[in-house]
Structures are given as structure tokens and as C-alpha cells.
Design a protein around this motif. Structure first.
Motif, PDB file in Angstrom:
ATOM      1  N   SER A  18       0.840  -1.196   0.000  1.00 54.24           N
ATOM      2  CA  SER A  18       0.000   0.000   0.000  1.00 54.24           C
ATOM      3  C   SER A  18       0.883   1.257   0.000  1.00 54.24           C
ATOM      4  N   MET A  19       0.351   2.336  -0.560  1.00 53.14           N
ATOM      5  CA  MET A  19       1.090   3.608  -0.555  1.00 53.14           C
ATOM      6  C   MET A  19       1.398   4.068   0.861  1.00 53.14           C
ATOM      7  N   ASP A  20       0.538   3.676   1.800  1.00 54.12           N
ATOM      8  CA  ASP A  20       0.742   4.093   3.192  1.00 54.12           C
ATOM      9  C   ASP A  20       1.885   3.335   3.862  1.00 54.12           C
ATOM     10  N   GLU A  21       2.428   2.383   3.143  1.00 58.78           N
ATOM     11  CA  GLU A  21       3.543   1.621   3.717  1.00 58.78           C
ATOM     12  C   GLU A  21       4.891   2.101   3.186  1.00 58.78           C
ATOM     13  N   ILE A  22       4.868   3.284   2.547  1.00 59.83           N
ATOM     14  CA  ILE A  22       6.105   3.838   1.969  1.00 59.83           C
ATOM     15  C   ILE A  22       6.293   5.284   2.419  1.00 59.83           C
ATOM     16  N   ILE A  23       7.542   5.617   2.698  1.00 61.39           N
ATOM     17  CA  ILE A  23       7.880   7.026   2.942  1.00 61.39           C
ATOM     18  C   ILE A  23       9.057   7.359   2.040  1.00 61.39           C
ATOM     19  N   ILE A  24       9.016   8.517   1.379  1.00 65.56           N
ATOM     20  CA  ILE A  24      10.178   8.882   0.572  1.00 65.56           C
ATOM     21  C   ILE A  24      11.005   9.908   1.336  1.00 65.56           C
TER      22      ILE A  24
END
Ligand SMILES: Cc1ncc(COP(=O)(O)O)c(C=O)c1O
Length: 360
Positions: free
Chosen positions: A83-89
Motif C-alpha cells: 500500500s502507498m501508506d507503507e512507503i515514505i520517501i
């Protein structure tokens, strides 16, 4: 009272870390052409697709960047099936290391890692005042059994670089599985995979499986190495929502530039460039192995884009002597009798080998 008196003791104690002069300045000082093999950069350059995307984007740099990194997170999430919520840039993956220390430091907490790993792990411990437990390496790799025995109720961060910098070794799936079973819930395991693209081993761990199994892991990756975007400072972290949300709390706003995001988006799709960089790296590594063996120089086989050369004498001395020959390498952090050499182009590698022959 002087300024010095208001600085906390643990900050006063830090040996001031100033980066070395850029290669052009060293060239000017020494009057020789310099070969930069000290930073584990991509000697084959940036992804051409990223360069083109940046060129086209430059007219649009007046606004602040998209602080959520929406498009990049969306692309990464789709590719990685998370999920996008499982990534931080982030501004390079080191930025996330800093966030993790910041988020988890409190009185009576510790960091656990190996004796010889990425210098930033030790620097952040000094900056945050978090005690760091450094477990001796075994055959240049992490000794996971010994590390498991050093976990205490105070352990909050356990950091494994895989492949490890500066030794170039990897931890394999089975030993990592065994280790992860011994990690208690009060510790977050950081799997720093900055060099993952270079690994060619079927037993290299599939780190996302730990996350899917609900283990507390934070996986770090970067566009600085195989993608060739070190100058733009962009990386990312993968973890469960709780960890990612916590990192967002301590993150500096606008930590990645719009240009870096655009470049990373294009570089991610440039499989050809990564493939080429990895293939060239492998054949150059083989070339360096052969040449070092012929000269009777000991090295550690590497899974990354650099290798550890064990000199049997101070790495600092040999690195300084190589610098006088116009070749920049690094003394290996945590291995006093070794140096770390980045894999370059054939021409750069030949220059390194010729300089080494003169120096040894
Ligand atoms: C093991 C390891 N992790 C992380 C990094 C940081 O890379 P960046 O901050 O450029 O993403 C490096 C860079 O050399 C590294 O060797």
C-alpha cells in the motif's frame, strides 16, 4: 559562559565530521587527475531517462515539491505490491535512518548493529546520544547469533546493512529467518538494502515477507546507487503503517525536491540502465578480483558496487598514499587494516590497480 558551555556533553564529544574536499579541489591541490572510488556511486552515470525527465521539468521548479511524494509512492507501491501508506520517501535513505533514531530515542534505549557497518549508524548514535552496541563481525559479515544474544529490554533499533558497507557481505534468508524469530516486539529491525540491485544470490532474503508476516521491520532503499541519482538525494523506506506514520511525525517537511521525485519516477522504469550498471559492475568486480589475486592482495568477495581490500596494515595509511597517486578510496569503517574501494569503469579500476601496485 561561552557557546561551548551550552552545548550538551554528548554533542561536544563528537569528533567534528567535515566532508572531504570535492575531487576537483583535490585535483587542483595535487596537480593530478583524480579517480573517485570512495563514494560507491554509479560510475556508469545516471539513468538517461531520469536526466531527460529532469531536463523537461526544470521550468517548473518555482513551486514547492509535492510533500507527500504521491506519484512516486504510488509507482513504488504498485511495483512492490504494497500500500502507498507503507512507503515514505526521503532525502536519500540516510534521512530515514535519522528519522528512526529521532523517533525511538529516549532515556535508556539502545541501538544494536555490527562492529563494521555504515558510518552513519554510529554518527547518528553520537548525535542522538543513544548508546550503540557494536557486535564483532564474523568472517566480515554480521554475526547474527552473537547479535541475538546482545538484545536487551533497552534495544529499540537493530540495524543490518544487506549487503553490508564496507564489507560487501550479505546475510542470507535462512539465518535472517532464525534471527528474526529471536527479535522481541520492542525492537525495530532496519534492513538497509541500499545495494540490493547488485545482489545475485538466490538465498538473498525477501525482506518484504517479514513485513507481511507482521514483524517490526523497516526496509531502506535508495536511488543513489544502481539508479545513479546520488546527487539528487532520494530514497525510500518500507514498513507497516504504524512505523511509517511515526516516521512522518519527525520528518522535516519538504525533505525531497520535486526534481528528485521526477528523476526517481523516470529512473524506476529504466530497467535497461539498472541492468547495464549491474552487469558492468559484476564484470568489473571479476576483473578486480583477478588482478588483486595475481598481486597476492587479499579481498572480500562482494555483493555490492565496492569491495573491501584487507591490507594487513592500516587502511588509513594506504588510502592516503593512494590519494597522493590521484585515487580516492576509503579506509574501511570498523576494519582498521582494510580499505573500501568502489567499483569503477575499466579505466578507473586500472588506475586504481596501478596506483596500488606503486603504493604496496
Ligand atoms: C549501507 C548504506 N546505507 C545507506 C546509504 C545511504 O545512501 P543514501 O542516503 O544516498 O540513500 C549508503 C550510502 O553509502 C550505504 O552504504
Amino acid at each position: 559562559m561561552s557557546f561551548h558551555d551550552i552545548v550538551p556533553k554528548h554533542i561536544q564529544a563528537i569528533a567534528s565530521y567535515k566532508s572531504e574536499n570535492p575531487a576537483e579541489e583535490v585535483e587542483r591541490e595535487l596537480g593530478v587527475k583524480v579517480v573517485q572510488l570512495g563514494m560507491n556511486e554509479n560510475p556508469f552515470g545516471p539513468s538517461p531517462r531520469a536526466v531527460e525527465a529532469v531536463r523537461q521539468y526544470l521550468q517548473k521548479i518555482a513551486p514547492y515539491p509535492d510533500d507527500s511524494g504521491f506519484h512516486l509512492r504510488q509507482k513504488l507501491a504498485a511495483s512492490l505490491k504494497i500500500s502507498m501508506d507503507e512507503i515514505i520517501i526521503s532525502s536519500g535513505s540516510s534521512d530515514i535512518l535519522a528519522m528512526a533514531y529521532q523517533a525511538l530515542r529516549s532515556a535508556d534505549t539502545e541501538v544494536l548493529t555490527g562492529e563494521a557497518s555504515f558510518v552513519v549508524y554510529y554518527q547518528l548514535a553520537e548525535i542522538t546520544g543513544m548508546p550503540i552496541v557494536r557486535v564483532p563481525m564474523k568472517d566480515y559479515g554480521f554475526d547474527l547469533e552473537a547479535m541475538a544474544e546482545r538484545i536487551t529490554p533497552k534495544t529499540r533499533l537493530i540495524i543490518l546493512a544487506n549487503p553490508n558497507n564496507p564489507t560487501g557481505t550479505i546475510v542470507r534468508q535462512r539465518e535472517l529467518d532464525r534471527f528474526m524469530k529471536k527479535v522481541p516486539d520492542h525492537a525495530l529491525v532496519i534492513l538497509d538494502e541500499a545495494y540490493i540491485e547488485y545482489v545475485n544470490d538466490p538465498e538473498y532474503p525477501e525482506s518484504l515477507t517479514y513485513m507481511r508476516a507482521g514483524k517490526s521491520v523497516l526496509i531502506l532503499r535508495t536511488f543513489s546507487k544502481a539508479y545513479g541519482l546520488a546527487g539528487l538525494r532520494i530514497g525510500y523506506g518500507i514498513s507497516n503503517r504504524e512505523v511509517i506514520d511515526t516516521l512522518y511525525k519527525v520528518r522535516m517537511a519538504f525533505n525531497t525536491s520535486s526534481v528528485a521525485q521526477v528523476a526517481a519516477l523516470a529512473a524506476w522504469d529504466d530497467h535497461e540502465h539498472v541492468e547495464k550498471s549491474v552487469t558492468m559492475n559484476r564484470s568489473e568486480l571479476e576483473f578486480i578480483y583477478r588482478e588483486l589475486s595475481e598481486r597476492g592482495v587479499k579481498y572480500v568477495p562482494s555483493y555490492a558496487n565496492f569491495l573491501l581490500v584487507d591490507l594487513g596494515r592500516p587502511g588509513r595509511e594506504v588510502s592516503s598514499a593512494l590519494l597522493q597517486q590521484g585515487v580516492i578510496v576509503r579506509p574501511a569503517w570498523g576494519c582498521p587494516n582494510a580499505m573500501r574501494v568502489s567499483v569503477g569503469t575499466r579505466e578507473q579500476n586500472e588506475k586504481f590497480l596501478a596506483a596500488l601496485e606503486k603504493v604496496l
